[in-house]
Scaffold this active site. Sequence first.
Site, PDB file in Angstrom:
ATOM      1  N   SER A 128      12.985 -13.442 -14.534  1.00  0.00           N
ATOM      2  CA  SER A 128      12.571 -14.556 -15.388  1.00  0.00           C
ATOM      3  C   SER A 128      13.261 -14.182 -16.661  1.00  0.00           C
ATOM      4  O   SER A 128      13.411 -13.036 -17.061  1.00  0.00           O
ATOM      5  CB  SER A 128      11.094 -14.665 -15.591  1.00  0.00           C
ATOM      6  OG  SER A 128      10.854 -15.487 -16.785  1.00  0.00           O
ATOM      7  N   GLU A 153      18.851  -7.887 -28.294  1.00  0.00           N
ATOM      8  CA  GLU A 153      19.232  -9.036 -27.563  1.00  0.00           C
ATOM      9  C   GLU A 153      17.645  -9.963 -27.407  1.00  0.00           C
ATOM     10  O   GLU A 153      17.585 -11.031 -27.229  1.00  0.00           O
ATOM     11  CB  GLU A 153      19.289  -9.091 -26.197  1.00  0.00           C
ATOM     12  CG  GLU A 153      18.585  -8.132 -25.009  1.00  0.00           C
ATOM     13  CD  GLU A 153      18.805  -6.636 -24.906  1.00  0.00           C
ATOM     14  OE1 GLU A 153      19.364  -5.973 -25.824  1.00  0.00           O
ATOM     15  OE2 GLU A 153      18.468  -6.092 -23.858  1.00  0.00           O
ATOM     16  N   CYS A 210       7.406  -9.366 -17.910  1.00  0.00           N
ATOM     17  CA  CYS A 210       6.468  -8.797 -19.226  1.00  0.00           C
ATOM     18  C   CYS A 210       6.466  -7.448 -19.187  1.00  0.00           C
ATOM     19  O   CYS A 210       6.299  -6.896 -20.239  1.00  0.00           O
ATOM     20  CB  CYS A 210       5.027  -9.394 -18.831  1.00  0.00           C
ATOM     21  SG  CYS A 210       4.912 -10.935 -18.082  1.00  0.00           S
ATOM     22  N   LYS A 247       7.045  -0.206 -24.448  1.00  0.00           N
ATOM     23  CA  LYS A 247       7.126  -1.584 -25.454  1.00  0.00           C
ATOM     24  C   LYS A 247       7.884  -1.052 -26.849  1.00  0.00           C
ATOM     25  O   LYS A 247       8.531  -1.626 -27.772  1.00  0.00           O
ATOM     26  CB  LYS A 247       5.666  -2.009 -25.998  1.00  0.00           C
ATOM     27  CG  LYS A 247       5.247  -2.864 -24.778  1.00  0.00           C
ATOM     28  CD  LYS A 247       5.578  -4.109 -24.566  1.00  0.00           C
ATOM     29  CE  LYS A 247       5.066  -4.933 -23.527  1.00  0.00           C
ATOM     30  NZ  LYS A 247       5.884  -6.269 -23.119  1.00  0.00           N
ATOM     31  N   CYS A 266      -1.290  -3.117 -17.097  1.00  0.00           N
ATOM     32  CA  CYS A 266      -1.266  -2.674 -18.534  1.00  0.00           C
ATOM     33  C   CYS A 266      -2.589  -1.861 -18.641  1.00  0.00           C
ATOM     34  O   CYS A 266      -2.753  -0.946 -19.718  1.00  0.00           O
ATOM     35  CB  CYS A 266      -1.126  -3.795 -19.313  1.00  0.00           C
ATOM     36  SG  CYS A 266       0.261  -4.688 -19.282  1.00  0.00           S
ATOM     37  N   GLU A 304      11.253  -1.458 -25.977  1.00  0.00           N
ATOM     38  CA  GLU A 304      11.449  -3.020 -25.868  1.00  0.00           C
ATOM     39  C   GLU A 304      11.741  -3.581 -27.218  1.00  0.00           C
ATOM     40  O   GLU A 304      12.814  -4.248 -27.523  1.00  0.00           O
ATOM     41  CB  GLU A 304      10.526  -3.671 -25.017  1.00  0.00           C
ATOM     42  CG  GLU A 304      10.719  -5.269 -24.998  1.00  0.00           C
ATOM     43  CD  GLU A 304       9.536  -5.926 -24.531  1.00  0.00           C
ATOM     44  OE1 GLU A 304       9.296  -6.278 -23.426  1.00  0.00           O
ATOM     45  OE2 GLU A 304       8.833  -6.236 -25.447  1.00  0.00           O
ATOM     46  N   GLU A 326       7.305 -19.526 -18.401  1.00  0.00           N
ATOM     47  CA  GLU A 326       7.714 -19.016 -16.968  1.00  0.00           C
ATOM     48  C   GLU A 326       7.190 -19.927 -15.919  1.00  0.00           C
ATOM     49  O   GLU A 326       7.787 -20.170 -14.823  1.00  0.00           O
ATOM     50  CB  GLU A 326       6.871 -17.777 -16.915  1.00  0.00           C
ATOM     51  CG  GLU A 326       7.586 -16.699 -15.833  1.00  0.00           C
ATOM     52  CD  GLU A 326       7.165 -15.318 -16.153  1.00  0.00           C
ATOM     53  OE1 GLU A 326       7.635 -14.683 -16.982  1.00  0.00           O
ATOM     54  OE2 GLU A 326       6.254 -14.691 -15.423  1.00  0.00           O
ATOM     55  N   GLU A 374       9.819 -22.435 -15.955  1.00  0.00           N
ATOM     56  CA  GLU A 374      11.126 -21.586 -15.163  1.00  0.00           C
ATOM     57  C   GLU A 374      10.830 -21.771 -13.710  1.00  0.00           C
ATOM     58  O   GLU A 374      11.906 -22.145 -12.838  1.00  0.00           O
ATOM     59  CB  GLU A 374      11.228 -20.131 -15.687  1.00  0.00           C
ATOM     60  CG  GLU A 374      12.671 -19.711 -15.246  1.00  0.00           C
ATOM     61  CD  GLU A 374      12.767 -18.228 -15.989  1.00  0.00           C
ATOM     62  OE1 GLU A 374      11.883 -17.833 -16.584  1.00  0.00           O
ATOM     63  OE2 GLU A 374      13.876 -17.574 -15.438  1.00  0.00           O
TER      64      GLU A 374
END
Lengths: 157, 571, 659
Positions: free
Chosen positions: B316, B363, B296, B355, B501, B358, B276, B279
Site C-alpha cells: 500500500s 520520502e 503501517c 518508527k 505493536c 521511519e 487504504e 486503495e
Amino acid sequence: MRSEEVYKKYPRNEASNMIAMLQDVQEVHGYLPEDDIIRVAKHLNVPTSRVYGVATFYNQFRLTPLGKHVIRVCRGTACHVKGSLDILNTLEAELGIKAGETTKDLQFTIETVACIGACSIAPVIVIDDKYYGGLTSKSVYKLITEYRKKEDQADKA
Amino acid sequence: MNIKINNNEFWANPGDTILQVAKREGIKIPTLCYLSDLSPTGACRICVVEIENGQLVPACAYPVYDGMVVQTNSKKVRRSRKSIIELLIANHPQDCLVCVRNGCCDLQDLAAEYGVRSYRYVGEKRSGKLDLASPAVERDPEKCILCGRCVRMCHEVQNVGAIDFVDRGFYSQVAPAMNRSLNTTACVYCGQCIVACPVGALREKSYLKQAWEAINDPDIHVIAQVAPAVRVAIGEEFGMAPGSITTGKIPAALRRIGINEVFDTNFAADLTIMEEANELIERIQSGGKLPLFTSCSPGWIKYVEHFYPELLEYISTCKSPQGMQGAVIKSYYAQKTGIDPKKIFVLSIMPCTAKKFEAGRPELSVSHTEPDVDVVLSTREFARMMRIAGIDFTRMPDEGFDDPLGESTGAGVIFGASGGVMEAALRTAHYMITGKDMDRIDFTPVRGLQGVKESSIKIGNATLNVAAVSGLHNIDHFLEDVRNGKSTYHFIEVMACPGGCINGGGQPLPSTPEKIQKRMEAIYEIDRSLPKRCSHYNESIKTLYDEFLGKPGGHKSHEILHTHFTKRESI
Amino acid sequence: MNTFKEILSKKVPADKFVELIRGSYDGTAAGVSPARIAELKSKLTLEKAEKPVVMVGMGTCGLANGAQAVYDTFEAELKKYGVDAELTRVGCVGFCAEEVIVDIKVPGFPRISYKRVTPENVDTIIERTLLHKEPVIQKALGKYPYSDDSLWPEIPFIQDIPFFKIQKKVVLENCGVIDPENIDQYLARGGYHALSDVLINKSPLDVIKETKLAGLRGRGGGGFPTGKKWEFAYQAKNDQKYLICNADEGDPGAFMDRAVLEGDPHRVVEGMIIAAYAIGASVGYVYCRAEYPLAISRLEKTIADATAYGLLGDNILNSGFSFHLKIKKGAGAFVCGEETALIHSIEGRRGMPRPRPPFPAVSGLFGKPTIINNVETFANVPLIFRNGADWYAAIGTAKSKGTKIFALSGKVVNTGLVEVPMGTTIRDIIFTVGGGIPDGKAFKAVQIGAPSGGALPEKFLDTEIDYENLKAVGAMMGSGGLVVMDETTCMVDLAKFFMQFITSESCGKCIPCREGTKRLLEILERITKSYREEETEVDSLMRFQGMLYLERLADVIKDTSLCGLGQTAANPVISTLKNFRDEYEAHLYDRKCPAKACRQMLTYTIIEDKCIGCTLCATRCPVNAISGNRKEPHFINQDICTHCGQCELNCRFDAIIAE
C-alpha cells in the site's frame, strides 16, 4: 581454480556447502575477501552474518591476505614438552612479528596450529606444505635464513 | 508419567522438559538463554538441576522420563548457579548504576537472588566497540552475555539475520557481518532483539535529550502523538497490572511534562483506513496489483525493501499512521492555526523502534526537507521521561486528546494488535462498497497471537481472501507465492513484531507471552467500549477531508498521505 | 596393477564378482582357476614378487623426515644402475623415530626394512641388496617372515625387535606394509572379504548382534559399546539415515587416525560400509581434518577405486544395498570432535554442540538418525567379521576388547604408533615398546587422552590399560595419545598449556567453558609469574586467592559444561593438582619452578668467564636487553629481559645460565 568456478561448482541455496565453498574461495585468494563472503551468502541464500560467523569460527579461515610463506608452528602436547614454545619465540623474534601476523615485506606469516599429528617428530613446523621435525632454536634460525636466501636469489634472478 | 521434583511427586507429559513441568507446578528455575516458543539451546547452564545419578542437566532442554528424580536446589546446583553468575559478572562492565537496564536486568536479578557479594573472579574482559550508528537500535557488545536470544530472535523469528555469533570461545561476540555497524546491514530495526536481551547489550537509541530541548524552548510548539499500543502497556512501567487501560492518563501526563498539544495516533489510524480501504477497492476494481499488503509496520517495509524489492508495488502506498499524523500536523494543522511548521515539533510516542528510522525517511516528509515527525520516543523512554518529570502516572486523572486530531474510533485502536488493521479496513471497505456496515462489526478470524491468521469474507458480490501475519518469518511463503504468481489473496496485513505493536520493540520490559495476551485483550476491550467503531464515522476525519484533503485517494490525499518505497542494498 | 579389475572386465561377469573376492582366498571363484588366484595373491602380497620392489614409507612423519628426497634418489639411482625394480609408496609402519623407513623385497629373499635412510644411503642399498642380494646390516631394522627363514640369519625378524615384540598388530596389520593406494593389495590381504560375507550371509541385526558380542567399544574416547549405538539407529525408523566417520582427530598428541587413513584407508571404508548396512544408512561422510591433506587425497582415491570395483555406490556387490560416501573437510575446530558440533559443521554451521538428548542416533545430521564413529572404531569392524566375534572378544580384558592404538610421543626413545592388546600396562608401552626416557633423564608423568585425560605419575605405571582402569586413576582413554614427560617438564606449565589450548578451542557457547576456562588459565598464569611482573600488592594477593578458587572452579566447569570438551576441560588442572600438588606449592610459595620450565620465573645471567663476546645473544634478543662490546663479556639488563630464553638457547658456549 578461479573465483567464478567456485560459484559454478556449488548449487545455489545449499547451505551445507558453506564450509567447502569458503575453503575453495580461500584456495583462490589465499584468504576470504569481504566481497566473497557477501557473494557466498547470496549464492547460498543465507544471511551474510551467518557466513561471517562461520568464517570467524574455524581456525582455517583468514580474513586478511597471507605472506608468501606460511609458517605453521605445531603447539600440540608432544611439541610443547619438546620445546615448541621456544621455537615459536625464536620465529617471532627473528621475523619481528607475533603468531597470526605477517611480515611487512609480505614474505612470512606465522600461525600456530593445535596439532598437526606429527607428534613423533616433535617439535614440528610446517612451512608452506613442507614438514620440518625435530627442531631446535638453532635449526629454526638456519631454516629461516635459508628461505630468506632463496628469496634473495630469486629477486636477483 | 510421574516425576519427583524436590521430593514432591508430579504428573508429567512425555516430551515435557523439566522446566515445563516445574513452571506448571510453580517451582522456579532461573533461566537466561531460554526463550519460550523457540527450541532450547542449553547454552547458559543457569537452569541446571540435579537428577538422581548426581548429574547436572539443563532443565530447559532435558526431557522428563517416568520415575525421574529432580533436585532444583541441591548444594551442587546452588554452587554451580552462583559460580556461573560470578563468571558472568567477572566479564561484565560493573556499571549497573548508569545502565539503561538498571532495575530491569536478568543478570542483576540473578546476582541478587543468589547472594553474590563479591567479585570472586578477576581478569581480562571482552572488549568490543559500541555501535551507535543506527537511528534506532544501539549495541554495546561489552555488556553482552552471549545468551544468543537476540540471534535466535533475529534469525528464527524475524528471518532477518542481521547479527550472528562471531569469533570463538572467550572472544565470541554477537555482531553484524564483518563487524560493521547495524545501519549498514539489513536490520529492520524491529527491536525484537532488545526485547529478547536479558541485559543492556541492546537498547533503543534514545531521543530524550532532543525531546526535552524542544519542550524547554518557548518558541517551539510541541505536539505529541501517542500510538494505540502504548496505552495498554505503559502502566506496566509504573507497577500497574499488565493490560491496564491508561488512555486518559497519557494526555494528562504529557501536558504536565510541558507538551503543548496532545493528538492521538488513533486519529491517523482512522485516516489510514479511509485511504487504504479506498486503495484496496480501487485495486480490485481496476485490476491493480493484488494482494495489497499493509504499510503501517516500518520494520516490515524495510524487510521488503531489502529482501523482496521487486514486490514493492504490492505494498500500500499509504504512509503509516505516524507518518500521516505528522504530515497532517505540518500541513493542515499548521495552515489552520497559522503556526509556522518550522516551529512545530512533533513528538511521537511509539511501542516501536523502527518508527525512529521511519521518521527520518525523506520520502515521508511533506516538505521533503524537514521531517514531519521530529522525534520518536519508545514507550520505555516515555516512562523514563515521566520519572524524570516526577510524574506519578498511576495518579494521573483521565483527560482527553486535543482537537482537531484527537478524535478516534475503535477501528483506530485495534491497529495495536496483529489483525487490527485488517479488521478496521474491512469494516470501512464493507461500508464503502455496500453502503452499509457489516452485520457483525467484530471480525474475529484475524484476532489472536498466532503468527498467521487467514480468512475469507464476502462483501457485496465479491469474496475477499485475507490474511494477517506477524513475525517476519511467517511472511516468506506468502511473498514467494506472490513472486511466482500463485497468490490467491486480496489483502494481507503484516506486522513485523510477533503479535503486532502490543509486542513492539519499544514496549516495557521484560515482556512475557502472558503480558502480551493481556495487552491484546485490553486493545479489544477499548474497541468494544467505544461508541464509534468504524473509521468512516470519525467526525474529525470528515472535517479534514472537507476542509483540506478532498476525498480518499484524491489528489491532495496522494500528496500528503501517500508515499513510495525503494530497493535497499546491504549485507 | 589393476589385476582384479582386468579379470573382472575380461573373464568374470559382474554378478560373480562377489565370489571372486571370496574366492581369492580359497580359490573357488567362478571362472577363475584356483591356481590363477593363488598366483595373483602371492604376487600382490609380495610373497612371490616377479621383480624387486622398493617401498618407501611416505606417511606424514616419513615425509617430514625427508622421504620424498629418498624416493626421488631411488628413482634416479635405479635408472642409473639400470635395475628393473618397482618403486612404490607405502604408509607408516608406526616406528616414526626410525623414519625414513624403506622396505626392499628382492625375489627369492625376505622383505627387509631399513631405518633412518637418507639419500646418501641409497647407493649402498641398491648395490648391496638389489644387486648383490645382501642386507646392509647397519641400516637394517628387521626382516619379514618368508618361506625360507634361514636366509639372511644376521637380520632379526621385525616382529622380534623390542618396539614390535609386545605389540599386536591387527588393526595396523597393513599399515606400512601395503601400498595404501592399491586396492588390489588390500583385496589380496583379505580386504573386503568381511564385507562380502556380511552382505551375502548376514542380516543387519546379525551384524549388530555380532558387534555387541565382540565387545567393540568406541575408540574415540568415551568407550560407548559400538553395537549398542548402532542398534539405536537401527531401531530409529526413517527414510534417510546417515553414517559419519569422525576423522577430525584434534587431540594434541594423537595421530592414530591419520596413520590409519594414510596407511590403510580401504579398511576404514570397509568398516563403514558394514556399519552402514547394519543401521540402514545410504549416505555417509568422512569428516576429516583439513590439516591431513595426505589422508584426504588417499581417501579420495580409495572411494573412487572402491566405487569402480562396485564396493561402494548403488547395489553393492549385487546385494541390493547402496551406500554413497563423501568427504567433508573440517576447517579447524577441536570442538568438532564432539558429535553434535561435528554434525553442525557438516551442515555448514558454526561447530557448536547442542544439548543431548535427542541423541544423533535418533535425530542427527539434517534431523535424521545418524551414527558417528571414529576412524579406529571403523578400522576394527572388518576384523570382527573376517575372524569372528569370538576371536575378537578373546583379545583384551573383561570389559575392554580388542587392541588399542596409541600414539607414543614426547620424552621417549621410540616415538611412534603402537598397537597393543587392551590390558597391557602403561609401563610396558613406555619402557618396553618406547625404550624408556632418552638422555638418562627420569620419568615424571605420562599424559593419557590429552587434553581431556590426565597426567599419571610413576605410581600408576602398572595400571593395565582399559577404559575403566584409566578412569579409575583419573585419566581417560581419549583417542589414545600418550605423551611422556621427564623431569624437565613442569606440571603447572603443562596444565597451563592445556588450558591455553582449551580456551582457544572452546566454542564459546556455554558459560562455564567459555568464561571458566579463561579464569582457570589466568589463575595458572598468576601462579607461574615472578615478582617482577607484579605491580601492586593486590596482584600478589590474587595469586593466592586464585589458588583457593582453582578446585571449586574446576569442579563447576566439570559439572555444568554443555559438551564433552567442557566437561573434561578442567581435567588437566584437576589431575596435576592431585598428583603434583608439590609443584604448585613450589611455584606459589617459593616462586620456583622445580623443572625450570616456567621461564617467567627464571633469571638469566651471563657467566663472564665463559662469554667470548660473539654478540650472538645480543642479536637474537628480541628486546635488546643484552649489551656488551665485541670480544668482551656481555651482560643482561634484568629490567628489560622478558625471560624468553632465546639467549640461552642460542649460546654456543653455555655461557648463559637460568636459575
